[in-house]
Design a protein around this motif. Structure first.
Motif, PDB file in Angstrom:
ATOM      1  N   PRO A 191      11.629   3.527   4.108  1.00 34.18           N
ATOM      2  CA  PRO A 191      10.972   3.121   5.355  1.00 34.18           C
ATOM      3  C   PRO A 191      11.594   1.844   5.899  1.00 34.18           C
ATOM      4  N   ALA A 192      11.504   1.678   7.205  1.00 37.53           N
ATOM      5  CA  ALA A 192      11.988   0.443   7.813  1.00 37.53           C
ATOM      6  C   ALA A 192      11.217  -0.734   7.225  1.00 37.53           C
ATOM      7  N   LEU A 193      11.889  -1.862   7.107  1.00 36.48           N
ATOM      8  CA  LEU A 193      11.235  -3.024   6.514  1.00 36.48           C
ATOM      9  C   LEU A 193      10.023  -3.434   7.340  1.00 36.48           C
ATOM     10  N   ARG A 194      10.086  -3.249   8.653  1.00 36.79           N
ATOM     11  CA  ARG A 194       8.959  -3.645   9.497  1.00 36.79           C
ATOM     12  C   ARG A 194       7.732  -2.785   9.239  1.00 36.79           C
ATOM     13  N   GLU A 195       7.913  -1.603   8.674  1.00 37.24           N
ATOM     14  CA  GLU A 195       6.768  -0.796   8.272  1.00 37.24           C
ATOM     15  C   GLU A 195       6.290  -1.205   6.888  1.00 37.24           C
ATOM     16  N   LEU A 196       7.227  -1.552   6.030  1.00 37.93           N
ATOM     17  CA  LEU A 196       6.899  -1.894   4.645  1.00 37.93           C
ATOM     18  C   LEU A 196       6.134  -3.210   4.533  1.00 37.93           C
ATOM     19  N   LEU A 197       6.493  -4.195   5.357  1.00 39.41           N
ATOM     20  CA  LEU A 197       5.902  -5.538   5.260  1.00 39.41           C
ATOM     21  C   LEU A 197       4.791  -5.791   6.272  1.00 39.41           C
ATOM     22  N   ARG A 198       4.533  -4.819   7.126  1.00 40.48           N
ATOM     23  CA  ARG A 198       3.533  -5.003   8.178  1.00 40.48           C
ATOM     24  C   ARG A 198       2.120  -5.060   7.619  1.00 40.48           C
ATOM     25  N   VAL A 199       1.307  -5.942   8.195  1.00 39.98           N
ATOM     26  CA  VAL A 199      -0.106  -6.041   7.845  1.00 39.98           C
ATOM     27  C   VAL A 199      -0.882  -5.033   8.692  1.00 39.98           C
ATOM     28  N   PRO A 200      -1.575  -4.084   8.071  1.00 43.05           N
ATOM     29  CA  PRO A 200      -2.352  -3.107   8.859  1.00 43.05           C
ATOM     30  C   PRO A 200      -3.410  -3.818   9.689  1.00 43.05           C
ATOM     31  N   GLY A 201      -3.507  -3.472  10.941  1.00 44.10           N
ATOM     32  CA  GLY A 201      -4.458  -4.132  11.831  1.00 44.10           C
ATOM     33  C   GLY A 201      -5.895  -3.849  11.464  1.00 44.10           C
ATOM     34  N   GLY A 202      -6.715  -4.891  11.473  1.00 38.15           N
ATOM     35  CA  GLY A 202      -8.145  -4.733  11.264  1.00 38.15           C
ATOM     36  C   GLY A 202      -8.599  -4.554   9.839  1.00 38.15           C
ATOM     37  N   GLU A 203      -7.668  -4.481   8.887  1.00 38.97           N
ATOM     38  CA  GLU A 203      -8.050  -4.307   7.488  1.00 38.97           C
ATOM     39  C   GLU A 203      -8.162  -5.659   6.790  1.00 38.97           C
ATOM     40  N   ARG A 204      -9.071  -5.718   5.831  1.00 38.73           N
ATOM     41  CA  ARG A 204      -9.249  -6.961   5.092  1.00 38.73           C
ATOM     42  C   ARG A 204      -7.963  -7.310   4.345  1.00 38.73           C
ATOM     43  N   VAL A 205      -7.594  -8.589   4.383  1.00 33.01           N
ATOM     44  CA  VAL A 205      -6.375  -9.059   3.739  1.00 33.01           C
ATOM     45  C   VAL A 205      -6.742  -9.926   2.541  1.00 33.01           C
ATOM     46  N   ASP A 206      -6.148  -9.613   1.390  1.00 36.60           N
ATOM     47  CA  ASP A 206      -6.333 -10.408   0.171  1.00 36.60           C
ATOM     48  C   ASP A 206      -4.953 -10.871  -0.272  1.00 36.60           C
ATOM     49  N   LEU A 207      -4.600 -12.108   0.035  1.00 37.72           N
ATOM     50  CA  LEU A 207      -3.256 -12.590  -0.257  1.00 37.72           C
ATOM     51  C   LEU A 207      -2.973 -12.650  -1.749  1.00 37.72           C
ATOM     52  N   SER A 208      -4.009 -12.726  -2.571  1.00 40.96           N
ATOM     53  CA  SER A 208      -3.772 -12.747  -4.013  1.00 40.96           C
ATOM     54  C   SER A 208      -3.207 -11.419  -4.512  1.00 40.96           C
ATOM     55  N   ALA A 209      -3.328 -10.374  -3.708  1.00 44.12           N
ATOM     56  CA  ALA A 209      -2.795  -9.063  -4.082  1.00 44.12           C
ATOM     57  C   ALA A 209      -1.322  -8.915  -3.700  1.00 44.12           C
ATOM     58  N   TYR A 210      -0.778  -9.906  -2.987  1.00 43.44           N
ATOM     59  CA  TYR A 210       0.627  -9.865  -2.578  1.00 43.44           C
ATOM     60  C   TYR A 210       1.457 -10.731  -3.523  1.00 43.44           C
ATOM     61  N   ASP A 211       2.469 -10.155  -4.113  1.00 49.40           N
ATOM     62  CA  ASP A 211       3.339 -10.871  -5.037  1.00 49.40           C
ATOM     63  C   ASP A 211       4.373 -11.670  -4.248  1.00 49.40           C
ATOM     64  N   ALA A 212       4.268 -12.997  -4.307  1.00 52.24           N
ATOM     65  CA  ALA A 212       5.159 -13.851  -3.524  1.00 52.24           C
ATOM     66  C   ALA A 212       6.590 -13.849  -4.038  1.00 52.24           C
ATOM     67  N   SER A 213       6.810 -13.329  -5.244  1.00 55.19           N
ATOM     68  CA  SER A 213       8.166 -13.283  -5.796  1.00 55.19           C
ATOM     69  C   SER A 213       8.778 -11.890  -5.718  1.00 55.19           C
ATOM     70  N   ALA A 214       8.082 -10.956  -5.095  1.00 51.73           N
ATOM     71  CA  ALA A 214       8.579  -9.583  -4.995  1.00 51.73           C
ATOM     72  C   ALA A 214       9.772  -9.514  -4.043  1.00 51.73           C
ATOM     73  N   THR A 215      10.520  -8.403  -4.150  1.00 56.60           N
ATOM     74  CA  THR A 215      11.680  -8.204  -3.277  1.00 56.60           C
ATOM     75  C   THR A 215      11.668  -6.777  -2.722  1.00 56.60           C
ATOM     76  N   PRO A 216      10.599  -6.372  -2.052  1.00 58.20           N
ATOM     77  CA  PRO A 216      10.494  -4.986  -1.580  1.00 58.20           C
ATOM     78  C   PRO A 216      11.659  -4.565  -0.691  1.00 58.20           C
ATOM     79  N   ALA A 217      12.314  -3.483  -1.104  1.00 53.58           N
ATOM     80  CA  ALA A 217      13.438  -2.878  -0.376  1.00 53.58           C
ATOM     81  C   ALA A 217      14.640  -3.803  -0.267  1.00 53.58           C
ATOM     82  N   GLY A 218      14.631  -4.910  -1.010  1.00 48.99           N
ATOM     83  CA  GLY A 218      15.708  -5.889  -0.879  1.00 48.99           C
ATOM     84  C   GLY A 218      16.877  -5.626  -1.796  1.00 48.99           C
ATOM     85  N   PRO A 219      17.943  -6.418  -1.648  1.00 49.69           N
ATOM     86  CA  PRO A 219      19.092  -6.341  -2.549  1.00 49.69           C
ATOM     87  C   PRO A 219      18.665  -6.609  -3.993  1.00 49.69           C
TER      88      PRO A 219
END
Length: 297
Positions: A19-47
């Protein structure tokens, strides 16, 4: 991110296109966001690693520069489209570093960069969007905001600078403002540079250990760090309420600087390719001008 599934493949059968990175990293509109569930050291779709990431980002440079030139050229011929990149994040998340490493690929003549600080007395005498509107990119330009209108629902919430009722109205005002920008040809790319609590401490200590970095440090950084939970909540609310179809939010894992730079570069590239700006056609007789020039020798 919560889990990096970008490298997982199914058994057998053709592999699906990533998937395009803009789809992979996009925050779904209107959904509750829990930043603790996002891994700040992850490299999704990256080199695969830092060396590959630095090389990949460098390779994006020529493509980005070419698209920026086309956008700028189209603007001279009446194309009103432009791009606004908004960078938000906690202290040391890399807003300035992103400007240096990513925007450095562009011709500065076609860019408009603004770092927003604490409001001045004059700015406080106007509606909160007033100072932002003054700095918007012109047609053909790429604008970059280091902090933005979101400071007025982030620090304003954490520090209780405005009544809560007024604060609540600001989310709607921001959404309407960004929708009006999109309707006027502005592609708004909002990046939250997501850094971990532990990584921020390391970067603040690095600044204190290096006299050349003292200018980047303020004792107030320690006070803000003590308010980390409140800031995380403020960001979660802003991401939830203001990730819209017109101007979605993207969460960029920012513990790894090389991935942060690659991800923002890739997002810019995807949006610019979608715009597909074109060089304007000549509004003069090319053959006649060539003939006249040759006749002058």
């Amino acid at each position: 991110m919560a889990k990096d599934k970008s490298r997982q493949g199914g058994k057998g059968g053709p592999k699906k296109a990533a998937p395009a990175l803009r789809e992979l990293l996009r925050v779904p509109g209107g959904e509750r966001v829990d930043l603790s569930a996002y891994d700040a050291s992850a490299t999704p779709a990256g080199p695969k690693d830092k060396a590959a990431g630095v090389a990949a980002t460098a390779e994006l440079g020529a493509r980005l520069a070419g698209l920026q030139e086309r956008l700028w050229a189209a603007g001279t011929a009446g194309d009103r489209r432009r791009v606004l990149l908004i960078l938000q994040g906690m202290d040391t998340s890399g807003k300035g570093g992103t400007v240096k490493h990513v925007i450095g690929q562009f011709n500065p003549s076609g860019c408009r960069i603004k770092a927003f600080k604490a409001p001045t007395p004059q700015e406080l005498n106007h509606p909160f969007l007033w100072r932002v509107i003054k700095e918007l990119p012109e047609p053909g330009e790429i604008g970059i905001f280091d902090r933005s209108q979101y400071e007025d629902v982030l620090i304003a919430r954490v520090r209780e600078l405005v009544p809560r009722a007024a604060l609540g109205r600001r989310y709607g005002q921001i959404n309407r403002f960004e929708k009006s920008l999109a309707d006027d040809g502005v592609t708004v790319i909002k990046c939250f540079l997501h850094i971990s609590y532990e990584q921020q401490k390391r970067r603040l200590l690095e600044r204190l250990d290096n006299p050349d970095k003292y200018w980047k440090f303020s004792p107030g950084d320690i006070e803000d760090r003590a308010l980390w939970p409140a800031y995380q909540e403020a960001y979660e609310i802003a991401l939830e309420r203001c990730s819209t179809d017109a101007a979605p939010w993207f969460v960029i894992p920012a513990d790894r600087k090389w991935y942060r730079n690659w991800a923002v570069s890739t997002l810019l590239l995807e949006h610019l390719e979608a715009l597909d700006p074109q060089y304007p056609k000549a509004d003069f007789d090319v053959a006649d001008c060539r003939r006249r020039l040759l006749a002058m020798d």
